[in-house]
Write a protein that holds these residues in place. Structure first.
Motif, PDB file in Angstrom:
ATOM      1  N   VAL A 105       3.935  17.540   0.918  1.00 45.57           N
ATOM      2  CA  VAL A 105       2.771  16.652   1.010  1.00 45.57           C
ATOM      3  C   VAL A 105       3.236  15.382   1.719  1.00 45.57           C
ATOM      4  O   VAL A 105       4.197  14.760   1.265  1.00 45.57           O
ATOM      5  CB  VAL A 105       2.237  16.320  -0.401  1.00 45.57           C
ATOM      6  CG1 VAL A 105       0.955  15.519  -0.298  1.00 45.57           C
ATOM      7  CG2 VAL A 105       2.052  17.574  -1.215  1.00 45.57           C
ATOM      8  N   PRO A 106       2.590  15.014   2.801  1.00 47.18           N
ATOM      9  CA  PRO A 106       3.054  13.831   3.526  1.00 47.18           C
ATOM     10  C   PRO A 106       3.040  12.591   2.635  1.00 47.18           C
ATOM     11  O   PRO A 106       2.078  12.378   1.893  1.00 47.18           O
ATOM     12  CB  PRO A 106       2.040  13.680   4.672  1.00 47.18           C
ATOM     13  CG  PRO A 106       1.284  14.959   4.715  1.00 47.18           C
ATOM     14  CD  PRO A 106       1.400  15.616   3.393  1.00 47.18           C
ATOM     15  N   GLY A 107       4.097  11.832   2.686  1.00 53.29           N
ATOM     16  CA  GLY A 107       4.165  10.588   1.921  1.00 53.29           C
ATOM     17  C   GLY A 107       4.552  10.768   0.468  1.00 53.29           C
ATOM     18  O   GLY A 107       4.584   9.803  -0.278  1.00 53.29           O
ATOM     19  N   VAL A 108       4.835  12.012   0.052  1.00 48.02           N
ATOM     20  CA  VAL A 108       5.180  12.243  -1.349  1.00 48.02           C
ATOM     21  C   VAL A 108       6.626  12.725  -1.442  1.00 48.02           C
ATOM     22  O   VAL A 108       7.038  13.615  -0.708  1.00 48.02           O
ATOM     23  CB  VAL A 108       4.249  13.309  -1.972  1.00 48.02           C
ATOM     24  CG1 VAL A 108       4.691  13.637  -3.394  1.00 48.02           C
ATOM     25  CG2 VAL A 108       2.821  12.824  -1.963  1.00 48.02           C
ATOM     26  N   ALA A 161      -2.758   9.569  -4.492  1.00 39.97           N
ATOM     27  CA  ALA A 161      -1.886   8.407  -4.701  1.00 39.97           C
ATOM     28  C   ALA A 161      -1.284   7.914  -3.384  1.00 39.97           C
ATOM     29  O   ALA A 161      -0.960   6.731  -3.259  1.00 39.97           O
ATOM     30  CB  ALA A 161      -0.780   8.761  -5.700  1.00 39.97           C
ATOM     31  N   THR A 162      -1.154   8.816  -2.420  1.00 44.74           N
ATOM     32  CA  THR A 162      -0.571   8.377  -1.139  1.00 44.74           C
ATOM     33  C   THR A 162      -1.506   7.409  -0.407  1.00 44.74           C
ATOM     34  O   THR A 162      -1.078   6.686   0.473  1.00 44.74           O
ATOM     35  CB  THR A 162      -0.258   9.560  -0.198  1.00 44.74           C
ATOM     36  OG1 THR A 162      -1.473  10.258   0.071  1.00 44.74           O
ATOM     37  CG2 THR A 162       0.777  10.487  -0.796  1.00 44.74           C
ATOM     38  N   HIS A 163      -2.794   7.416  -0.766  1.00 48.25           N
ATOM     39  CA  HIS A 163      -3.723   6.452  -0.143  1.00 48.25           C
ATOM     40  C   HIS A 163      -3.568   5.061  -0.747  1.00 48.25           C
ATOM     41  O   HIS A 163      -4.089   4.093  -0.225  1.00 48.25           O
ATOM     42  CB  HIS A 163      -5.176   6.914  -0.315  1.00 48.25           C
ATOM     43  CG  HIS A 163      -5.432   8.254   0.318  1.00 48.25           C
ATOM     44  ND1 HIS A 163      -5.167   8.511   1.630  1.00 48.25           N
ATOM     45  CD2 HIS A 163      -5.918   9.407  -0.213  1.00 48.25           C
ATOM     46  CE1 HIS A 163      -5.477   9.778   1.897  1.00 48.25           C
ATOM     47  NE2 HIS A 163      -5.937  10.341   0.796  1.00 48.25           N
ATOM     48  N   GLY A 164      -2.881   4.985  -1.908  1.00 51.92           N
ATOM     49  CA  GLY A 164      -2.727   3.696  -2.572  1.00 51.92           C
ATOM     50  C   GLY A 164      -1.445   3.000  -2.133  1.00 51.92           C
ATOM     51  O   GLY A 164      -0.724   3.491  -1.260  1.00 51.92           O
ATOM     52  N   GLU A 186       4.597   3.897  -4.131  1.00 53.87           N
ATOM     53  CA  GLU A 186       5.423   5.017  -3.708  1.00 53.87           C
ATOM     54  C   GLU A 186       5.097   6.191  -4.636  1.00 53.87           C
ATOM     55  O   GLU A 186       4.954   6.005  -5.842  1.00 53.87           O
ATOM     56  CB  GLU A 186       6.889   4.620  -3.857  1.00 53.87           C
ATOM     57  CG  GLU A 186       7.838   5.651  -3.344  1.00 53.87           C
ATOM     58  CD  GLU A 186       9.293   5.221  -3.555  1.00 53.87           C
ATOM     59  OE1 GLU A 186      10.027   5.155  -2.573  1.00 53.87           O
ATOM     60  OE2 GLU A 186       9.663   4.917  -4.706  1.00 53.87           O
ATOM     61  N   THR A 187       4.958   7.396  -4.068  1.00 56.52           N
ATOM     62  CA  THR A 187       4.516   8.523  -4.888  1.00 56.52           C
ATOM     63  C   THR A 187       5.599   9.590  -4.991  1.00 56.52           C
ATOM     64  O   THR A 187       6.179   9.997  -3.993  1.00 56.52           O
ATOM     65  CB  THR A 187       3.245   9.155  -4.274  1.00 56.52           C
ATOM     66  OG1 THR A 187       2.287   8.119  -4.061  1.00 56.52           O
ATOM     67  CG2 THR A 187       2.653  10.203  -5.198  1.00 56.52           C
ATOM     68  N   TRP A 188       5.815  10.009  -6.216  1.00 57.54           N
ATOM     69  CA  TRP A 188       6.759  11.087  -6.482  1.00 57.54           C
ATOM     70  C   TRP A 188       6.007  12.265  -7.090  1.00 57.54           C
ATOM     71  O   TRP A 188       5.024  12.078  -7.787  1.00 57.54           O
ATOM     72  CB  TRP A 188       7.830  10.624  -7.475  1.00 57.54           C
ATOM     73  CG  TRP A 188       8.850   9.701  -6.889  1.00 57.54           C
ATOM     74  CD1 TRP A 188       8.697   8.373  -6.631  1.00 57.54           C
ATOM     75  CD2 TRP A 188      10.174  10.048  -6.486  1.00 57.54           C
ATOM     76  NE1 TRP A 188       9.846   7.860  -6.100  1.00 57.54           N
ATOM     77  CE2 TRP A 188      10.776   8.871  -5.995  1.00 57.54           C
ATOM     78  CE3 TRP A 188      10.913  11.241  -6.478  1.00 57.54           C
ATOM     79  CZ2 TRP A 188      12.085   8.855  -5.505  1.00 57.54           C
ATOM     80  CZ3 TRP A 188      12.211  11.210  -6.011  1.00 57.54           C
ATOM     81  CH2 TRP A 188      12.798  10.020  -5.516  1.00 57.54           C
ATOM     82  N   LEU A 189       6.511  13.454  -6.817  1.00 50.35           N
ATOM     83  CA  LEU A 189       5.906  14.648  -7.415  1.00 50.35           C
ATOM     84  C   LEU A 189       7.015  15.475  -8.045  1.00 50.35           C
ATOM     85  O   LEU A 189       8.033  15.768  -7.391  1.00 50.35           O
ATOM     86  CB  LEU A 189       5.179  15.466  -6.332  1.00 50.35           C
ATOM     87  CG  LEU A 189       4.617  16.822  -6.789  1.00 50.35           C
ATOM     88  CD1 LEU A 189       3.434  16.648  -7.729  1.00 50.35           C
ATOM     89  CD2 LEU A 189       4.195  17.664  -5.583  1.00 50.35           C
ATOM     90  N   HIS A 190       6.826  15.824  -9.304  1.00 40.65           N
ATOM     91  CA  HIS A 190       7.776  16.735  -9.942  1.00 40.65           C
ATOM     92  C   HIS A 190       7.135  18.101  -9.976  1.00 40.65           C
ATOM     93  O   HIS A 190       6.043  18.275 -10.518  1.00 40.65           O
ATOM     94  CB  HIS A 190       8.078  16.269 -11.363  1.00 40.65           C
ATOM     95  CG  HIS A 190       9.023  17.180 -12.085  1.00 40.65           C
ATOM     96  ND1 HIS A 190       8.606  18.316 -12.720  1.00 40.65           N
ATOM     97  CD2 HIS A 190      10.375  17.131 -12.234  1.00 40.65           C
ATOM     98  CE1 HIS A 190       9.663  18.924 -13.242  1.00 40.65           C
ATOM     99  NE2 HIS A 190      10.741  18.214 -12.962  1.00 40.65           N
ATOM    100  N   GLY A 225       0.703  22.194  -9.405  1.00 40.96           N
ATOM    101  CA  GLY A 225      -0.477  23.027  -9.175  1.00 40.96           C
ATOM    102  C   GLY A 225      -1.488  22.275  -8.312  1.00 40.96           C
ATOM    103  O   GLY A 225      -1.232  21.138  -7.891  1.00 40.96           O
ATOM    104  N   PRO A 226      -2.659  22.893  -8.075  1.00 42.27           N
ATOM    105  CA  PRO A 226      -3.667  22.263  -7.214  1.00 42.27           C
ATOM    106  C   PRO A 226      -4.061  20.860  -7.683  1.00 42.27           C
ATOM    107  O   PRO A 226      -4.222  19.940  -6.884  1.00 42.27           O
ATOM    108  CB  PRO A 226      -4.868  23.210  -7.306  1.00 42.27           C
ATOM    109  CG  PRO A 226      -4.332  24.500  -7.797  1.00 42.27           C
ATOM    110  CD  PRO A 226      -3.084  24.212  -8.562  1.00 42.27           C
ATOM    111  N   TRP A 227      -4.192  20.685  -8.997  1.00 39.09           N
ATOM    112  CA  TRP A 227      -4.632  19.385  -9.564  1.00 39.09           C
ATOM    113  C   TRP A 227      -3.537  18.337  -9.377  1.00 39.09           C
ATOM    114  O   TRP A 227      -3.794  17.217  -8.960  1.00 39.09           O
ATOM    115  CB  TRP A 227      -5.002  19.603 -11.023  1.00 39.09           C
ATOM    116  CG  TRP A 227      -5.562  18.458 -11.821  1.00 39.09           C
ATOM    117  CD1 TRP A 227      -5.258  18.204 -13.122  1.00 39.09           C
ATOM    118  CD2 TRP A 227      -6.506  17.449 -11.442  1.00 39.09           C
ATOM    119  NE1 TRP A 227      -5.960  17.110 -13.557  1.00 39.09           N
ATOM    120  CE2 TRP A 227      -6.740  16.628 -12.549  1.00 39.09           C
ATOM    121  CE3 TRP A 227      -7.190  17.168 -10.258  1.00 39.09           C
ATOM    122  CZ2 TRP A 227      -7.601  15.534 -12.527  1.00 39.09           C
ATOM    123  CZ3 TRP A 227      -8.053  16.075 -10.222  1.00 39.09           C
ATOM    124  CH2 TRP A 227      -8.248  15.266 -11.346  1.00 39.09           C
ATOM    125  N   GLY A 228      -2.294  18.725  -9.621  1.00 40.17           N
ATOM    126  CA  GLY A 228      -1.175  17.804  -9.447  1.00 40.17           C
ATOM    127  C   GLY A 228      -1.027  17.397  -7.984  1.00 40.17           C
ATOM    128  O   GLY A 228      -0.859  16.207  -7.669  1.00 40.17           O
TER     129      GLY A 228
END
Lengths: 545, 309
Positions: B41-44, B22-25, B28-32, B12-15
């Motif tokens: 989302v770039p980098g995710v 997290a991509t600014h940190g 490595e970022t994963w999204l379920h 959702g929007p919050w996730g």
């Protein structure tokens, strides 16, 4: 019990354990100047108030050290630190005499029974083999809980018993309970003052107790204690801590625990993991439940006196008076089921349940790799004091909850709760001290028996949901019988009658002792709770709500 | 050393906003997400497998509160004690007012738990506008992990210990925001009166939460006052919309529709009132909000509440 537990080899290992403790404390004391200054400050403060010659000499030594400290080199300070730590570690490490252990656990109970109940002695002497059997106290000290599982776990890791603490008899009674259940003996830290108690010191000295000097308040000493305890756990010494810290003054089951020593459970586990040889630690909550308590009168008086709350060490209670101990033991040994030691479900050092094999379980009962709780986000096993302190707080919550569930309710608790409620009704809305001043209130026997029964039934409902345990002798008994049991338990031990039967009713003679015995149920909502928080101190309208 | 990866659960929007942050940190970022993402989302890295997400040691959960238990229960099969689980879910569940972290404690082996809160909004976070949030955990390493993963020159993260307090503050701010929307829409509630009501309301909420074991200071910080102040400006916050519509005489069902997103506070308010009563806490403002919600009151009880005592 096979004599394989490490404690049977204590004497040969003693110097190694002490040496390891000294090394550990010295190596992790980063700032010896601070550690020595802190010790000097507390010791000077303590010794200044003493008139004893030995203390005066010690005081002079500390003062001189305190003056010299700032001029000493780091190497000199480290050397001084080592000498001091060596003294403390040597003092802490106790003895374990397998012969005394055998004597106390096998022969003494029968002998004591015989001596205190002279009628049975001739019989015992005619059948000397009876003296070697534990059966004589088996029906006096009842052991409950899944001891088969604990015996299995004792082979898979180090057990840390964490029972409730009501009496100086506890460590002896608990020792018997371990032996009765075929569990290995446990080493434990006992207040150094108990070693000067003529009656208890013999047991303390020789049953694997180590000495805790509660007068020493500074970090260095606490560090020595924790390190010694940690070294013992790592070496597989099953241990006994009383996490309540001191005997529960009020008679209630402990709700707040002191966590210092319990925290060494995680430390020893992490050290074993890092050394590549995982040795699990299992905490075993237990309750020690007495029909009557040896020191009830002193404890409740101490609880009630404001000054008493700060009085940590009681030197002069019933446990140091031979006549009281004899009266108590005599009383105890005439009543079946007068002491119930109940073991709760074991926990890992993080407060998780464990299965028979010693695997950690999550709240849904899934097996979880125990080491995962001490791995950081990179997956490495790490030492993190902050993390471990939080785990230990959560473990403490688990122990407190186990205490509540495993409290074994005795006739004296139920009767005292019913009586105390009667007193409170005499002075509705009055504070505790007003209630305690009510003298010789009389309650018709039948009415009291009815109240007792009501309370027992409420407890039985709680037992069904797993929130308390009823002692066998009250579970299916009539209110009148429970009342009679309590009266016969009270009779003849306490110096003045607690309640007294008269032709036209029961007279409530000692409100303080009634408070003490009913407090055991205060955490279950079935007795008055003197420590219940004011409903909400921030809220001025709370009283009206 | 390679920094640990961070996994965000909830598309959702919050996730999405958390994943973007997290991509600014350095991680490595994963999204379920179960949703078909409109745009990557770039980098995710997006996954539909919880097992894959569980490769990350830090997991941020951003699902609607009514799904918290089922998601936790499913996730629990893939975690162990080394996972750090932090949720950004506003709500207290069931009549016992169970916190979301407690649900995760019950359903998963994870013990190092935390919560996000504070005034930060999903759209601000997603757009990378400067903002602030709070992370609460009894474990310092949880807060450190979140900071490592999310903190940047555009996102300030304050760490506190009072996990329970932050969860209660977030949930109660949701309730009080209905009152803010209501007060703002009433012609007879002046700005000064509204401010007085808000101050009183925060104090009341703190008193209720203290009875639940929270630290009152949490309510006077970013996670309480800070979050509530955002409601003053956020005309589209669902709770504010709902309150405003009720003040305009619209029925509850219709007001909920206008709020678009589910407003959990509607069910929560009566449960909080019951909890307060049980614990002997006087809560005139929460009572007044309950009366507004069930249609039995108007603004009068709120103002009366202010001048009581």
């Amino acid at each position: 019990m096979p004599r394989t537990a490490p404690i049977f080899h204590f004497n040969s290992e003693r110097s190694m354990l002490v040496e390891q403790t000294i090394d550990r404390v010295c190596s992790h004391t980063r700032d010896p100047l601070h550690a020595l200054n802190d010790a000097a400050y507390w010791e000077i403060r303590r010794l200044e108030s003493s008139k004893r010659k030995r203390d005066q000499a010690e005081l002079a030594e500390w003062r001189s050290l305190s003056r010299k400290l700032s001029r000493m080199t780091d190497a000199q300070r480290r050397e001084r630190l080592r000498t001091l730590v060596a003294t403390y570690a040597g003092d802490i490490a106790g003895n374990f005499d397998p012969r005394v252990y055998g004597l106390t656990t096998r022969i003494l109970p029968s002998l004591v029974t015989g001596l205190l109940a002279p009628g049975s002695l001739p019989g015992k002497l005619r059948h000397p083999q009876d003296l070697l059997r534990l059966d004589a106290i088996a029906d006096k000290v009842v052991v409950e809980g899944d001891t088969a599982r604990l015996r299995k776990l004792a082979e898979r890791g180090t057990l840390v018993f964490v029972p409730t603490h009501a009496s100086n008899m506890d460590s002896i009674v608990f020792g018997f309970a371990l032996e009765l259940s075929g569990l290995p003996p446990a080493t434990y830290g006992a207040g150094k003052n108990l070693f000067t108690n003529p009656i208890l010191s013999f047991f303390m000295q020789n049953l694997g107790a180590y000495k805790v000097d509660r007068r020493l308040r500074f970090e260095l000493y606490k560090d020595c204690l924790k390190s010694y305890s940690c070294v013992l756990l790592e070496r597989g010494y099953h241990s006994l801590f009383f996490p309540g810290g001191t005997r529960a003054r009020s008679g209630a089951v402990e709700a707040k625990l002191k966590l210092g020593l319990a925290g060494t459970g995680i430390e020893s586990y992490v050290r074993s993991l890092r050394a590549g040889s995982e040795r699990k630690v299992f905490f075993v909550p237990a309750t020690i439940n007495y029909l009557i308590t040896l020191e009830a009168e002193t404890l409740i008086a101490d609880y009630l006196s404001e000054a008493g709350k700060a009085r940590f060490i009681i030197e002069d209670d019933e446990s140091s008076r031979l006549s009281r101990v004899v009266a108590f033991v005599r009383k105890l040994f005439t009543m079946r089921g007068a002491v119930v030691v109940r073991f709760g479900a074991p926990l890992d050092p993080f407060g998780n349940a464990v299965d028979d094999e010693g695997h950690s379980l999550d709240a849904r009962g899934r097996v979880v790799d125990t080491s995962s709780f001490v791995r950081d986000v990179t997956g490495e096993v790490s030492v993190d004091a902050d993390r471990d302190a939080q785990y230990t707080r959560e473990l403490a919550q688990g122990i407190v909850s186990a205490y509540r569930k495993n409290t074994v309710v005795m006739a004296t608790n139920i009767v005292a709760a019913a009586c105390f409620e009667q007193l409170r009704q005499q002075a509705p809305g009055a504070d505790l001290f007003t209630v305690l001043r009510i003298r010789d209130q009389k309650v018709p026997r039948d009415a009291l028996a009815r109240l007792v029964l009501e309370r027992r039934d409420a407890l039985r409902a709680l037992e069904k949901t797993g929130d308390v345990i009823l002692a066998e002798h009250v579970r299916d008994t009539s209110g009148g019988d429970i009342l009679a049991q309590a009266m016969s338990a009270f009779e003849g031990y306490h110096t003045s009658p607690v309640i007294e039967a008269q032709p036209d009713g029961i007279v409530l003679r000692d409100p303080k002792l009634l408070l003490y015995y009913q407090n055991r149920l205060s955490r279950h909502g079935l007795a008055f709770d003197p420590e219940a928080p004011t409903r909400n101190p921030r809220n001025t309208n709370a009283g009206a709500a | 050393m390679k920094p640990p990866s961070v996994g965000v659960l909830g598309g959702g929007p919050w996730g999405l906003a958390l994943a973007r942050a997290a991509t600014h940190g350095p991680c490595e970022t994963w999204l379920h997400s179960r949703r078909q993402q409109d745009a990557d989302v770039p980098g995710v890295r997006v996954t539909r497998e919880l097992a894959e997400l569980a490769q990350c040691r830090l997991i941020l959960v951003a699902v609607p509160s009514n799904l918290a238990r089922s998601v936790a229960s499913e996730l629990g099969h893939h975690l162990d004690g080394s996972h750090v689980v932090v949720h950004g879910i506003r709500g207290l569940s069931g009549p016992e007012l169970t916190t979301v972290s407690q649900i995760f404690r019950e359903e998963t082996p994870a013990r190092r738990l935390g919560a996000l809160g504070g005034p930060v909004q999903a759209d601000e976070l997603a757009a990378g506008r400067p903002s602030a949030m709070v992370v609460a955990s009894e474990f310092a390493e949880v807060a450190a992990a979140v900071r490592d993963a999310l903190q940047s020159d555009r996102l300030q993260i304050q760490a506190i210990r009072d996990l329970r307090g932050l969860e209660w503050a977030s949930a109660l701010v949701g309730c009080l925001s209905i009152g803010i929307g209501y007060g703002q829409a009433r012609g007879d509630v002046s700005a000064g009166l509204l401010a007085a009501l808000i101050s009183r309301a925060v104090d009341e909420a703190a008193t209720i939460a203290v009875a639940a074991g929270a630290d009152e200071n949490t309510f006077y910080g970013l996670g309480g006052y800070g979050d509530l102040l955002a409601s003053m400006a956020l005309v589209d916050r669902p709770e504010v919309v709902l309150g405003r519509e009720l003040a305009n005489g619209v029925g509850l069902a219709e007001a909920r529709e206008k709020a678009r997103l589910r407003v959990e506070a509607v069910e929560l308010v009566p449960r909080v009132v019951a909890f307060a009563k049980l614990n002997g806490v006087d809560c005139p403002i929460m009572n007044a909000i309950a009366a507004i919600l069930d249609g039995s009151g108007d603004a009068a009880p709120i103002t009366r509440a202010l001048f009581r005592g």
